[in-house]
Write a protein that holds these residues in place. Structure first.
Motif, mmCIF file in Angstrom:
data_model
loop_
_atom_site.group_PDB
_atom_site.id
_atom_site.type_symbol
_atom_site.label_atom_id
_atom_site.label_comp_id
_atom_site.label_asym_id
_atom_site.label_seq_id
_atom_site.Cartn_x
_atom_site.Cartn_y
_atom_site.Cartn_z
ATOM 1 N N PHE A 265 40.896 36.004 42.417
ATOM 2 C CA PHE A 265 41.390 34.636 42.335
ATOM 3 C C PHE A 265 42.728 34.683 41.600
ATOM 4 O O PHE A 265 43.148 35.732 41.107
ATOM 5 C CB PHE A 265 40.383 33.749 41.595
ATOM 6 N N LEU A 266 43.407 33.578 41.533
ATOM 7 C CA LEU A 266 44.700 33.579 40.860
ATOM 8 C C LEU A 266 44.589 33.859 39.373
ATOM 9 O O LEU A 266 45.515 34.427 38.771
ATOM 10 C CB LEU A 266 45.413 32.236 41.091
ATOM 11 N N ASP A 267 43.488 33.489 38.771
ATOM 12 C CA ASP A 267 43.377 33.628 37.313
ATOM 13 C C ASP A 267 42.342 34.652 36.868
ATOM 14 O O ASP A 267 42.200 34.918 35.680
ATOM 15 C CB ASP A 267 43.069 32.274 36.669
ATOM 16 N N HIS A 268 41.598 35.251 37.782
ATOM 17 C CA HIS A 268 40.639 36.278 37.387
ATOM 18 C C HIS A 268 40.167 37.043 38.628
ATOM 19 O O HIS A 268 40.416 36.622 39.760
ATOM 20 C CB HIS A 268 39.438 35.670 36.650
ATOM 21 N N SER A 269 39.485 38.152 38.372
ATOM 22 C CA SER A 269 38.952 38.975 39.456
ATOM 23 C C SER A 269 37.577 39.494 39.067
ATOM 24 O O SER A 269 37.228 39.583 37.886
ATOM 25 C CB SER A 269 39.871 40.169 39.750
#
Length: 422
Positions: A265-269
């Motif tokens: 995701f844009l803010d985490h993986s």
């Protein structure tokens, strides 16, 4: 395997190594630098061409036939490496560029995240720089303390002193299975058992062991073990890390990118399970396949046979070197050693010896062998090192000794200001 068969091991295998069939400066090549890198048999070289001609595609990412072929060959190579060291599961085996990267993986992923100020890391004075520098960084950044096992008077691992260093502050013991300079085979079973008694983890640098003898990670019960492909008839740019699965799953990823993720995701993986969590990006596919072919080659010969044959060779080499006046041999005598001998010769610089030997077609190593602290400990600036493998012969040892004696005579004549005899 009979002694007769053992004595013929080089004759059986030597034709598989095209590089060895050449002359250097007008002399047949004698390659005695196997501890630095081994030569590659034709079967391994053919596996490289076979991959690029038949299955060249990226792994794990495609559904087309070429990708499936590449993935199958890559994962088959992982299985071969896992079986070589008797790993319980394939996912315990992570491909790396080399053993240095494998050690750094553990240092960054486990050492930087688990160690606290005052925790202790036990190393030895004989460690290769690759198993020393990363732990210096870990100690500098975490406040952990480095402690070192010295040598016995026989220039071997001092087990008694090691036992005295262990305490409930010990969190990691990192040591070589076989010293690349002393040639000593360390008492790794006792080292591991003693460390585990105190709750410490153990990392083994097995670069000089895996190509030469049977290594069983389950019997040893080590927490991590690494090896380098180019020292075991495989390619450069390929090595592996073994780790206990529960440890590997607890460790955060070492590198980020493709292949090691589940969702981004844009803010985490979120991250893949082992081994893929530690294999970011396109791996060295061809090199891994070549490493698998090298494992096949070694297994077909038998590591027991390789070890027995090398023990014969190094015993012969040791006795003939020992007879040279003014020589100093590092490490213990056979049979308490692997198939390499590092030495000094009076006032003759090892680089000068190596140059004279090269003119006679003989390749040895001269320098500190990435063990500068050990050389300082032994109060020698550098050493010459002859290291053997199963394709070497007693006849090559005899030629090496003859040229070495000629070199000694030449340099001693120069030191006495006599006309050179070479």
């Amino acid at each position: 395997m009979t002694v007769t068969t053992l004595r013929n091991l080089a004759a059986i295998t030597r034709g598989d190594f095209p590089l060895l069939d050449q002359e250097i400066h007008g002399h047949p090549l004698i390659y005695f630098d196997n501890a630095a890198t081994s030569q590659k048999p034709r079967q391994v070289l053919q596996s490289l061409q076979g991959y690029y001609e038949y299955a060249n595609a990226n792994v794990h990412r495609g559904v087309h036939t070429l990708s499936n072929r590449a993935t199958e060959a890559y994962e088959t190579a992982r299985n071969k490496c896992a079986e070589l060291i008797h790993a319980p599961q394939d996912e315990c085996l992570i491909f790396t560029r080399n053993a240095s990267e494998a050690i750094n993986l553990v240092a960054y992923s486990w050492g930087m995240t688990q160690l606290q100020p005052g925790d202790e890391i036990i190393l030895t004075v004989m460690e290769h720089h690759s198993n020393l520098v990363p732990w210096q960084w870990v100690a500098q950044r975490t406040g952990a303390i480095l402690k070192f096992v010295p040598l016995t008077t026989q220039e071997t691992f001092d087990l008694q002193h090691y036992q005295s260093l262990l305490s409930n502050r010990t969190k990691l013991v990192a040591c070589s299975y076989v010293s690349n300079t002393l040639g000593c085979v360390n008492p790794v079973a006792e080292i591991i058992q003693s460390a585990h008694h105190w709750g410490a983890k153990v990392l083994l640098d097995a670069c000089q062991a895996v190509p030469h003898m049977v290594v069983d990670v389950q019997v040893l019960d080590c927490d991590w073990l690494m090896a380098s492909g180019h020292k075991m008839c495989g390619p450069t740019g390929a090595g592996f890390l073994y780790g206990k699965p529960e440890l590997l799953r607890q460790m955060p990823p070492f590198l980020g990118g493709g292949e090691m993720i589940v969702d981004v995701f844009l803010d985490h993986s979120t991250y893949a399970d082992i081994p893929h969590k530690f294999e970011a990006g396109t791996p060295a596919i061809a090199e891994a396949i070549m490493l698998g072919a090298a494992v096949d080659y070694l297994q077909n010969i038998s590591l027991d046979a390789i070890h027995e044959y090398e023990q014969e060779l190094v015993a012969d080499l040791w006795q003939k070197l020992k007879a040279i006046p003014g020589i100093r041999l590092l490490g213990p005598p056979p049979p308490e050693r692997a198939g390499l001998v590092a030495f000094t010769l009076a006032d003759i610089h090892p680089h000068d010896l190596a140059t004279i030997l090269d003119q006679a077609g003989i390749a040895i190593r001269a320098g500190h062998h990435c063990t500068q602290p050990l050389h300082r400990y032994l109060q020698v600036q550098s050493t010459a090192r002859a290291s053997l493998y199963f394709y070497n012969t007693v006849a090559e040892i005899d030629r090496f000794i003859a040229v070495l004696n000629e070199a000694v005579e030449f340099f001693h004549g120069v030191l006495r200001d006599e006309p050179p005899s070479l």
